[in-house]
Design a protein around this motif. Structure first.
Motif, short mmCIF file in Angstrom:
data_model
loop_
_atom_site.label_atom_id
_atom_site.label_comp_id
_atom_site.label_asym_id
_atom_site.label_seq_id
_atom_site.Cartn_x
_atom_site.Cartn_y
_atom_site.Cartn_z
N VAL A 11 0.85 -1.17 0.00
CA VAL A 11 0.00 0.00 0.00
C VAL A 11 0.89 1.24 0.00
O VAL A 11 1.86 1.31 0.74
N MET A 41 0.48 5.56 0.13
CA MET A 41 -0.53 6.59 0.40
C MET A 41 0.08 7.98 0.32
O MET A 41 1.19 8.19 0.80
N GLN A 95 1.40 10.33 -3.67
CA GLN A 95 1.27 8.88 -3.77
C GLN A 95 2.14 8.33 -4.90
O GLN A 95 2.69 7.24 -4.78
#
Length: 93
Positions: A1, A3, A37
């Motif tokens: 992930v 972010m 990101q």
């Protein structure tokens, strides 16, 4: 992930019909979050320069090319209820 975090104005739109709607966020904050990101590696939380200006007093991070900042964590004094020694060991200043 990966972010990204942005800061600034944004607007919300609901687009659709016949029971199918999409919720969209638009504006400077979303553009900044997208750019942050894009420079993040898996597992990273990266703040735009504008977002970092708001976070710098309470977070530790490393400046990346282009001014975005990879956030390492919150400073010990900003984590209420967490033992200061554990917080300080987890996030170097």
């Amino acid at each position: 992930v990966r972010m990204g975090i942005g800061a600034g104005g944004c607007g919300a739109l609901a687009v659709g019909e016949d029971g199918r709607f999409e919720f969209l966020l638009v504006g400077a904050a979303t553009v900044q979050a997208c750019a942050a990101q894009q420079v993040a590696r898996p597992g990273d939380l990266v703040a735009s320069p504008d977002a970092w200006a708001l976070l710098a007093a309470s977070a530790a991070g490393d400046v990346l090319d282009g001014g975005a900042v990879r956030i390492r964590g919150l400073r010990a004094d900003e984590r209420p209820g967490r033992p200061a020694a554990a917080a300080a060991a987890a996030v170097p200043a």
